[in-house]
Design a protein around this motif. Sequence first.
Motif, short mmCIF file in Angstrom:
data_model
loop_
_atom_site.label_atom_id
_atom_site.label_comp_id
_atom_site.label_asym_id
_atom_site.label_seq_id
_atom_site.Cartn_x
_atom_site.Cartn_y
_atom_site.Cartn_z
N SER A 1 -13.37 -6.72 -19.13
CA SER A 1 -13.58 -7.21 -20.64
C SER A 1 -13.19 -6.16 -21.65
O SER A 1 -12.60 -6.51 -22.62
N ASN B 1 -3.96 -13.13 -25.02
CA ASN B 1 -4.97 -13.63 -26.21
C ASN B 1 -6.31 -13.50 -25.45
O ASN B 1 -6.49 -13.54 -24.27
N ASN B 2 -7.28 -13.82 -26.28
CA ASN B 2 -8.78 -13.86 -26.06
C ASN B 2 -9.15 -15.03 -25.11
O ASN B 2 -9.86 -15.10 -24.38
N LEU C 1 -8.39 -14.20 -21.50
CA LEU C 1 -9.44 -13.19 -21.00
C LEU C 1 -10.89 -13.99 -20.86
O LEU C 1 -11.65 -13.62 -19.85
N SER C 2 -11.15 -14.94 -21.52
CA SER C 2 -12.41 -15.59 -21.64
C SER C 2 -12.35 -16.68 -20.52
O SER C 2 -13.40 -16.52 -19.72
N SER D 1 -12.29 -7.86 -33.68
CA SER D 1 -11.60 -8.98 -33.68
C SER D 1 -12.17 -9.86 -33.03
O SER D 1 -11.95 -10.49 -32.03
N ASP E 1 -13.64 -13.96 -32.26
CA ASP E 1 -12.79 -14.94 -32.25
C ASP E 1 -13.80 -16.14 -31.98
O ASP E 1 -13.35 -17.27 -31.67
N ARG F 1 -17.11 -12.06 -29.52
CA ARG F 1 -15.96 -12.10 -28.84
C ARG F 1 -16.13 -13.47 -27.79
O ARG F 1 -17.34 -13.77 -27.57
N SER F 2 -15.32 -14.24 -27.48
CA SER F 2 -15.44 -15.50 -26.81
C SER F 2 -15.92 -15.51 -25.48
O SER F 2 -16.40 -16.25 -24.79
N TRP F 3 -15.44 -14.10 -24.85
CA TRP F 3 -15.93 -13.91 -23.66
C TRP F 3 -17.31 -13.51 -23.41
O TRP F 3 -17.92 -13.31 -22.32
#
Length: 225
Positions: free
Chosen positions: A122, A129-130, A133-134, A182, A184, A189-191
């Motif tokens: 991570s 993009n996120n 990654l998520s 950043s 989102d 973070r979305s992850w």
Amino acid sequence: MAEGETESPGPKKRGPYISSVTSRSVNLMIRGVVLFFIGVFLALVLNLLQIQRNVTLFPPDVIASIFSSAWWVPPCCGTASAVIGLLYPCIDRHLGEPHKFKREWSSVMRCVAVFVGINHASAKVDFDNNIQLSLTLAALSIGLWWTFDRSRSGFGLGVGIAFLATLVTQLLVYNGVYQYTSPDFLYVRSWLPCIFFAGGITMGNIGRQLAMYECKVIAEKSHQE
């Protein structure tokens, strides 16, 4: 023994029930302390990875440790780890479904290594993009559960832990305790839920293994008595 003489009272032995309760209470406390320090250690290591990539930013006035982590992060993670590690075997007992999948320390150590790898990914792996990654971290986290747990209770607790931990993190960031670069997913973070899910599974496995070791010790003592 002559008549009129009384036998000197010796030390009274505790009954089996009292001994069992006392032993379990002490072992429960020991397990909690061990889980707390494991959580503190993992928090320091994993938070260092995040800060090195500027994923999390703490205000300068709360920087208070040699690993550039806010002073309250390791104790909070340690407390959460102790609660999670004690909760998993407790839920297993109440459901009457003892967890027997891959019950050995080598499997637990591999689970910890995979969890550290997910957290490392991570912070280190760059995606377009996120969302990518998520999704990748979500797949890795579910893979960790499937490889080292495979119990419905473990999955359910992992999802609950991820939801509650993400909610608490959102509130902390909203109140300016720290921030994510950043963001989102509202303020984070979305992850992040994937990390919390994998962490819950990992600490649950450690807690289960410690509980199984405790049961073995108690069984051996009862057999000797």
